[in-house]
Design a protein around this motif. Structure first.
Motif, PDB file in Angstrom:
ATOM      1  N   SER A  32      26.576  -2.470   7.004  1.00  0.00           N
ATOM      2  CA  SER A  32      24.840  -2.860   7.151  1.00  0.00           C
ATOM      3  C   SER A  32      24.794  -2.970   8.264  1.00  0.00           C
ATOM      4  O   SER A  32      23.939  -2.784   8.413  1.00  0.00           O
ATOM      5  N   ILE A  33      24.973  -4.607   8.497  1.00  0.00           N
ATOM      6  CA  ILE A  33      24.887  -5.222   9.638  1.00  0.00           C
ATOM      7  C   ILE A  33      24.160  -4.259  10.990  1.00  0.00           C
ATOM      8  O   ILE A  33      23.449  -4.812  12.106  1.00  0.00           O
ATOM      9  N   ILE A  34      25.481  -3.898  11.271  1.00  0.00           N
ATOM     10  CA  ILE A  34      25.928  -2.516  12.560  1.00  0.00           C
ATOM     11  C   ILE A  34      24.446  -1.785  12.575  1.00  0.00           C
ATOM     12  O   ILE A  34      23.855  -0.820  13.043  1.00  0.00           O
ATOM     13  N   GLU A  35      24.843  -1.101  11.286  1.00  0.00           N
ATOM     14  CA  GLU A  35      23.538  -0.440  10.629  1.00  0.00           C
ATOM     15  C   GLU A  35      22.321  -0.340  11.105  1.00  0.00           C
ATOM     16  O   GLU A  35      21.365  -0.098  11.581  1.00  0.00           O
ATOM     17  N   ASP A  36      21.701  -1.798  10.269  1.00  0.00           N
ATOM     18  CA  ASP A  36      20.406  -2.545  10.577  1.00  0.00           C
ATOM     19  C   ASP A  36      20.011  -2.675  12.337  1.00  0.00           C
ATOM     20  O   ASP A  36      18.888  -2.145  12.743  1.00  0.00           O
ATOM     21  N   GLU A  37      20.933  -2.793  13.482  1.00  0.00           N
ATOM     22  CA  GLU A  37      20.957  -2.993  14.393  1.00  0.00           C
ATOM     23  C   GLU A  37      20.620  -2.486  15.409  1.00  0.00           C
ATOM     24  O   GLU A  37      20.214  -2.237  16.676  1.00  0.00           O
ATOM     25  N   ILE A  38      21.274  -0.916  14.747  1.00  0.00           N
ATOM     26  CA  ILE A  38      21.395  -0.093  16.148  1.00  0.00           C
ATOM     27  C   ILE A  38      19.992   0.953  15.918  1.00  0.00           C
ATOM     28  O   ILE A  38      19.251   0.955  16.595  1.00  0.00           O
ATOM     29  N   ILE A  39      20.008   0.509  13.864  1.00  0.00           N
ATOM     30  CA  ILE A  39      17.902   0.729  13.779  1.00  0.00           C
ATOM     31  C   ILE A  39      17.637   0.537  14.631  1.00  0.00           C
ATOM     32  O   ILE A  39      16.178   1.238  14.811  1.00  0.00           O
ATOM     33  N   LYS A  40      17.083  -0.758  15.496  1.00  0.00           N
ATOM     34  CA  LYS A  40      16.071  -1.694  15.515  1.00  0.00           C
ATOM     35  C   LYS A  40      16.842  -0.884  17.823  1.00  0.00           C
ATOM     36  O   LYS A  40      15.276  -1.656  18.091  1.00  0.00           O
ATOM     37  N   VAL A  49      14.650   4.595  20.913  1.00  0.00           N
ATOM     38  CA  VAL A  49      15.231   5.097  20.649  1.00  0.00           C
ATOM     39  C   VAL A  49      16.282   6.036  21.318  1.00  0.00           C
ATOM     40  O   VAL A  49      17.123   6.356  20.765  1.00  0.00           O
ATOM     41  N   ARG A  50      15.927   6.045  22.700  1.00  0.00           N
ATOM     42  CA  ARG A  50      17.295   6.751  23.648  1.00  0.00           C
ATOM     43  C   ARG A  50      18.267   6.287  23.550  1.00  0.00           C
ATOM     44  O   ARG A  50      19.272   6.618  23.240  1.00  0.00           O
ATOM     45  N   MET A  51      18.441   4.766  23.711  1.00  0.00           N
ATOM     46  CA  MET A  51      19.224   3.830  23.767  1.00  0.00           C
ATOM     47  C   MET A  51      20.071   3.909  22.261  1.00  0.00           C
ATOM     48  O   MET A  51      21.412   4.907  22.090  1.00  0.00           O
ATOM     49  N   ARG A  52      19.481   4.254  21.571  1.00  0.00           N
ATOM     50  CA  ARG A  52      19.905   4.140  20.453  1.00  0.00           C
ATOM     51  C   ARG A  52      21.092   5.851  19.596  1.00  0.00           C
ATOM     52  O   ARG A  52      22.011   6.655  19.438  1.00  0.00           O
ATOM     53  N   GLU A  53      20.190   7.127  20.280  1.00  0.00           N
ATOM     54  CA  GLU A  53      20.720   8.628  20.523  1.00  0.00           C
ATOM     55  C   GLU A  53      21.912   8.080  20.890  1.00  0.00           C
ATOM     56  O   GLU A  53      22.775   9.443  20.737  1.00  0.00           O
ATOM     57  N   VAL A  54      22.112   7.843  22.581  1.00  0.00           N
ATOM     58  CA  VAL A  54      22.621   8.197  23.453  1.00  0.00           C
ATOM     59  C   VAL A  54      24.094   6.995  23.083  1.00  0.00           C
ATOM     60  O   VAL A  54      25.510   8.003  22.762  1.00  0.00           O
ATOM     61  N   PHE A  55      24.031   6.048  21.962  1.00  0.00           N
ATOM     62  CA  PHE A  55      25.548   4.781  21.540  1.00  0.00           C
ATOM     63  C   PHE A  55      25.480   6.055  20.120  1.00  0.00           C
ATOM     64  O   PHE A  55      26.934   5.792  20.244  1.00  0.00           O
ATOM     65  N   GLU A  56      24.517   6.717  19.601  1.00  0.00           N
ATOM     66  CA  GLU A  56      25.085   6.961  18.379  1.00  0.00           C
ATOM     67  C   GLU A  56      26.310   8.134  18.334  1.00  0.00           C
ATOM     68  O   GLU A  56      27.266   9.053  18.334  1.00  0.00           O
ATOM     69  N   ASP A  78      24.362   2.914  30.959  1.00  0.00           N
ATOM     70  CA  ASP A  78      23.976   1.910  31.311  1.00  0.00           C
ATOM     71  C   ASP A  78      23.404   2.246  29.417  1.00  0.00           C
ATOM     72  O   ASP A  78      23.127   0.415  29.041  1.00  0.00           O
ATOM     73  N   HIS A  79      22.702   2.965  28.963  1.00  0.00           N
ATOM     74  CA  HIS A  79      22.556   2.643  26.992  1.00  0.00           C
ATOM     75  C   HIS A  79      23.529   2.409  26.739  1.00  0.00           C
ATOM     76  O   HIS A  79      23.945   1.238  25.659  1.00  0.00           O
ATOM     77  N   VAL A  80      25.027   2.807  27.113  1.00  0.00           N
ATOM     78  CA  VAL A  80      25.837   1.941  25.834  1.00  0.00           C
ATOM     79  C   VAL A  80      26.218   0.854  26.181  1.00  0.00           C
ATOM     80  O   VAL A  80      25.974   0.492  25.453  1.00  0.00           O
ATOM     81  N   ASN A  81      26.210   0.082  27.497  1.00  0.00           N
ATOM     82  CA  ASN A  81      26.570  -0.923  27.900  1.00  0.00           C
ATOM     83  C   ASN A  81      25.318  -1.322  26.582  1.00  0.00           C
ATOM     84  O   ASN A  81      25.727  -2.922  26.622  1.00  0.00           O
ATOM     85  N   ASN A  82      24.181  -1.421  27.638  1.00  0.00           N
ATOM     86  CA  ASN A  82      22.952  -2.234  27.248  1.00  0.00           C
ATOM     87  C   ASN A  82      22.747  -3.102  25.074  1.00  0.00           C
ATOM     88  O   ASN A  82      23.079  -2.865  25.041  1.00  0.00           O
ATOM     89  N   ALA A  83      23.375  -0.948  24.808  1.00  0.00           N
ATOM     90  CA  ALA A  83      22.999  -1.448  23.228  1.00  0.00           C
ATOM     91  C   ALA A  83      24.991  -1.761  23.187  1.00  0.00           C
ATOM     92  O   ALA A  83      25.085  -3.092  21.773  1.00  0.00           O
ATOM     93  N   LEU A  84      25.964  -2.529  24.251  1.00  0.00           N
ATOM     94  CA  LEU A  84      26.616  -2.695  23.183  1.00  0.00           C
ATOM     95  C   LEU A  84      26.375  -4.671  23.216  1.00  0.00           C
ATOM     96  O   LEU A  84      27.019  -5.602  22.545  1.00  0.00           O
ATOM     97  N   ILE A 102      24.031  -5.396  23.258  1.00  0.00           N
ATOM     98  CA  ILE A 102      22.889  -5.822  21.683  1.00  0.00           C
ATOM     99  C   ILE A 102      23.715  -6.864  20.787  1.00  0.00           C
ATOM    100  O   ILE A 102      23.449  -7.787  20.464  1.00  0.00           O
ATOM    101  N   LEU A 103      24.862  -5.647  20.287  1.00  0.00           N
ATOM    102  CA  LEU A 103      25.696  -6.026  19.123  1.00  0.00           C
ATOM    103  C   LEU A 103      25.991  -6.926  19.721  1.00  0.00           C
ATOM    104  O   LEU A 103      26.566  -7.695  18.413  1.00  0.00           O
ATOM    105  N   ARG A 104      27.075  -7.427  20.610  1.00  0.00           N
ATOM    106  CA  ARG A 104      27.645  -8.407  21.056  1.00  0.00           C
ATOM    107  C   ARG A 104      26.770  -9.649  20.319  1.00  0.00           C
ATOM    108  O   ARG A 104      27.230 -10.659  20.065  1.00  0.00           O
ATOM    109  N   LEU A 105      25.147  -9.833  20.954  1.00  0.00           N
ATOM    110  CA  LEU A 105      24.422 -10.791  20.989  1.00  0.00           C
ATOM    111  C   LEU A 105      24.445 -11.154  19.471  1.00  0.00           C
ATOM    112  O   LEU A 105      24.049 -12.034  18.757  1.00  0.00           O
TER     113      LEU A 105
END
Length: 190
Positions: free
Chosen positions: A118-126, A129-136, A161-167, A169-172
């Motif tokens: 649930s926490i991960i999903e909340d962070e992905i939603i935040k 848009v493009r980063m979230r789309e690439v990450f998913e 770059d989008h995947v690395n940035n998403a990771l 964000i999640l790590r932080l």
């Protein structure tokens, strides 16, 4: 000097009287504490606490017995507190071990996994848009960087770059421990 004289001087903040009481009774109190606790450091600590209390409360303590009786009773009470605390700690550790050995640990794990999901999903939603789309597409649909780039009409470097940035964000957001769990169980989450 008698104990009575030392106590009178102690009440008047006489350091010499305090030292004399300390030297007169510390050995006896230590021997008694060690016989009950069977730990040299713990016995010395409890004796030091007794003498610290004596100095701190010197002006308000009412010695109904003599100084040796007061010191002994104070020591005895502190030893009983230590023994009671050890018993409670031991019972708690036994209870905890029993709990961990039961199957309910699996339920706890599932609950924590769902909370983390649930926490991960909340962070992905935040995420943007493009980063979230690439990450998913990368993590949920298991597409390669090339497949995502072709599907979205962007370069592979942009996807990377989008995947690395998403990771990042999640790590932080998740903290190191939860991030490691996220990486280990990534496939189970989605």
């Amino acid at each position: 000097m008698t104990d009575f004289e030392l106590v009178s001087l102690l009440r008047e903040d006489d350091h010499g009287a305090y030292r004399e009481i300390y030297y007169r009774y510390t050995g006896l109190l230590y021997a008694h504490a060690f016989s009950k606790l069977q730990d040299r450091d713990e016995a010395m600590d409890v004796v030091q606490e007794v003498f610290s209390t004596l100095w701190l409360k010197r002006s308000v303590i009412q010695f109904q017995l003599n100084i040796s009786g007061y010191l002994y009773i104070t020591l005895r009470n502190r030893i009983l507190n230590i023994i009671a605390r050890k018993k409670i700690q031991s019972e708690y550790l036994t209870s905890l071990q029993s709990y961990l050995n039961k199957a309910s640990a699996d339920t706890d794990f599932l609950t924590r996994t769902n909370q983390l999901r649930s926490i991960i999903e909340d962070e992905i939603i935040k995420m943007p848009v493009r980063m979230r789309e690439v990450f998913e597409l990368s993590r949920k649909n298991h597409l390669s960087h090339r497949e995502i780039a072709e599907k979205l009409g962007i370069s592979e470097k942009t996807v990377k770059d989008h995947v690395n940035n998403a990771l990042k964000i999640l790590r932080l957001k998740l903290g190191f421990f939860n991030y490691v769990i996220f990486l280990i169980f990534l496939k189970n989450f989605f």
